[in-house]
Design an enzyme around this catalytic site. Sequence first.
Site, PDB file in Angstrom:
ATOM      1  N   TRP A 227       0.823  -1.201   0.000  1.00 41.60           N
ATOM      2  CA  TRP A 227       0.000   0.000   0.000  1.00 41.60           C
ATOM      3  C   TRP A 227       0.863   1.260   0.000  1.00 41.60           C
ATOM      4  O   TRP A 227       0.653   2.180   0.781  1.00 41.60           O
ATOM      5  CB  TRP A 227      -0.977   0.019   1.189  1.00 41.60           C
ATOM      6  CG  TRP A 227      -1.844  -1.187   1.254  1.00 41.60           C
ATOM      7  CD1 TRP A 227      -1.846  -2.161   2.205  1.00 41.60           C
ATOM      8  CD2 TRP A 227      -2.854  -1.575   0.310  1.00 41.60           C
ATOM      9  NE1 TRP A 227      -2.777  -3.125   1.917  1.00 41.60           N
ATOM     10  CE2 TRP A 227      -3.420  -2.800   0.751  1.00 41.60           C
ATOM     11  CE3 TRP A 227      -3.323  -1.004  -0.882  1.00 41.60           C
ATOM     12  CZ2 TRP A 227      -4.421  -3.446   0.054  1.00 41.60           C
ATOM     13  CZ3 TRP A 227      -4.329  -1.656  -1.578  1.00 41.60           C
ATOM     14  CH2 TRP A 227      -4.869  -2.856  -1.099  1.00 41.60           C
ATOM     15  N   ILE A 228       1.836   1.282  -0.900  1.00 44.46           N
ATOM     16  CA  ILE A 228       2.805   2.363  -0.937  1.00 44.46           C
ATOM     17  C   ILE A 228       2.425   3.379  -2.019  1.00 44.46           C
ATOM     18  O   ILE A 228       2.515   3.088  -3.221  1.00 44.46           O
ATOM     19  CB  ILE A 228       4.224   1.811  -1.191  1.00 44.46           C
ATOM     20  CG1 ILE A 228       4.547   0.687  -0.202  1.00 44.46           C
ATOM     21  CG2 ILE A 228       5.240   2.937  -1.128  1.00 44.46           C
ATOM     22  CD1 ILE A 228       4.454   1.077   1.257  1.00 44.46           C
TER      23      ILE A 228
ATOM     24  N   GLN B  89     -37.038  22.241   6.700  1.00 45.82           N
ATOM     25  CA  GLN B  89     -36.341  22.285   7.983  1.00 45.82           C
ATOM     26  C   GLN B  89     -35.320  21.156   8.131  1.00 45.82           C
ATOM     27  O   GLN B  89     -34.212  21.370   8.630  1.00 45.82           O
ATOM     28  CB  GLN B  89     -37.348  22.246   9.131  1.00 45.82           C
ATOM     29  CG  GLN B  89     -38.187  23.508   9.232  1.00 45.82           C
ATOM     30  CD  GLN B  89     -39.180  23.453  10.382  1.00 45.82           C
ATOM     31  OE1 GLN B  89     -39.260  22.456  11.103  1.00 45.82           O
ATOM     32  NE2 GLN B  89     -39.943  24.526  10.552  1.00 45.82           N
TER      33      GLN B  89
ATOM     34  N   GLU C 169      -2.062   5.622   7.847  1.00 46.44           N
ATOM     35  CA  GLU C 169      -1.293   6.444   8.781  1.00 46.44           C
ATOM     36  C   GLU C 169      -1.945   6.469  10.165  1.00 46.44           C
ATOM     37  O   GLU C 169      -2.003   7.498  10.829  1.00 46.44           O
ATOM     38  CB  GLU C 169      -1.081   7.840   8.218  1.00 46.44           C
ATOM     39  CG  GLU C 169      -0.266   7.790   6.925  1.00 46.44           C
ATOM     40  CD  GLU C 169       0.120   9.135   6.393  1.00 46.44           C
ATOM     41  OE1 GLU C 169       0.256  10.068   7.197  1.00 46.44           O
ATOM     42  OE2 GLU C 169       0.288   9.251   5.166  1.00 46.44           O
TER      43      GLU C 169
ATOM     44  N   GLY D 181     -29.414  12.875  -2.891  1.00 45.10           N
ATOM     45  CA  GLY D 181     -30.207  11.731  -3.293  1.00 45.10           C
ATOM     46  C   GLY D 181     -29.442  10.838  -4.262  1.00 45.10           C
ATOM     47  O   GLY D 181     -28.248  10.597  -4.103  1.00 45.10           O
TER      48      GLY D 181
END
Length: 403
Positions: A176-177, A298, A382, A358
Site C-alpha cells: 500500500w505504498i 427544515q 497512517e 439523493g
Amino acid sequence: MSTAPTSKLPPFDPRDPIGVDDLLGPEDLAIRDTVRTWAADRVLPHIAEWYENGELPGIRELARELGALGALGMSLQGYGCAGATAVQYGLACLELEAADSGIRSLVSVQGSLAMYAIHRYGSEEQKQRWLPGMAAGETIGCFGLTEPDHGSDPAAMRTYAKRDGEDWVLSGRKMWITNGSVAGVAVVWAQTDEGPAGTGIRGFVVPTDAPGFSAPEIRHKWSLRASVTSELVLDEVRLPADAVLPGVTGLRGPLSCLSHARYGIVWGAMGAARSSFEAAVDYARTREQFGKPIGGFQLTQAKLADMAVELHKGILLAHHLGQRMDAGRLRPEQVSFGKLNNVREAIEICRTSRTILGANGISLEYPVMRHATNLESVLTYEGTVEMHQLVLGKALTGLDAFR
C-alpha cells in the site's frame, strides 16, 4: 458591556461562517488561493475521469507543477524547499484534498514522509543528492513502512537488512505504498541486528533502479483511484554503507515522519468535507421538491447547519494545531486528536451530503461519493481509528492498552 451596532458588522459569509479567514495573513491567503487556482485548473476538470478509470495520468508532470508551486516539502528549510509555515502547508493540503485525496496523498508522501525523513535524519550528502530534485518534482519519492502482514504494529516488520562487508542487503515486501511505481527513490524501513526486535529498525535511501527492487502497481481499488498505489519488493537489494539514514535508530524515525504526514491529513480531510458540503448547499438551493427548493425544508437546513458546525470546528482545530507546530509545541498525541476527529467528521459530512443529493450523490458528476470513498482509505492509513483512540487513551490515563 456594549456591543457594536449590527450595521457595522461584516456581512455573514456562508463559505466562512465564523470568520476563520480573519486568522490568516496576506501570505497565507495568497498561498491558499494559488493552490486552489492550480487545483481548479489542473485537477478538477479531469478528476472524475481519472477516478473512474483508476489512473493518474501525467503524474510526473503534475509533480513538476506542484514543485514549481513550492508544494513539495513545503514546510522544510533549504535544499530548494519553500520553507513555508505549518499553517501554510496545512492550507495547501486542504485545497489539494478539496480536489481529491489522491492529489494530497501524492504531496504528503513526497514531502512529509520521503523528503521529511531524508531532511531530518539523512546525511548532508543524502540531502544534497535527493532533496533538490524532489522539491522540484523531478524525482518522485515513496515511503516503505507498512507490510502485507504488519500495519498497525510496525515493530514486527519482516523486511530485513543485513550487513555484507561494508554493504547492506535488503530483503522484504512493503504494501500500500503511494507513488511506489513511479518513484525514483524509496525510503525503506527494515529490521537490523543493531538491537532487539523493533529497536534496531533503520531507514534506507533506496534508488528504485537498484537491482532486486521492483514496485508492481496495485489495481482494483475502490478508493484513492486517482492515485498510484504499489507494492515494494526488495529481493536482496544491495546498498552501500552510506544508504542508511544516520540520524535515527528504532521506530522513533518512521513514527515521527508519520506524525508530520498525519498533520497534513488533519487539514486535508476538511478539504474533502468542504467540497462535499458546498456541493450539498448548491444542490439544496436549486433542487425542487413539493414546489420549492429542498434547502427551504427544515430537515435539510438542520443537516446543513450540523455539517457547517463540524466542518468549521475541524478547520479551527487544524489551524490551532498548525500554530502549535509552528511554535514547536505540537505533540504526537495532539496530531492523533486532530486526525481522529477530522477524518471521522469529514466522512460523516460526505455521507450526509450524499443524502441531500439523493441518487445524484452517487454520480461522478458530483464530488461527494468520490470524496466519501477516498476518505475510507484516509480513515485507516497512517493510523487507524483504533490506534489513535489508544494513543489518546494512554495519554489520558497513563495506561498502555496497545497489548
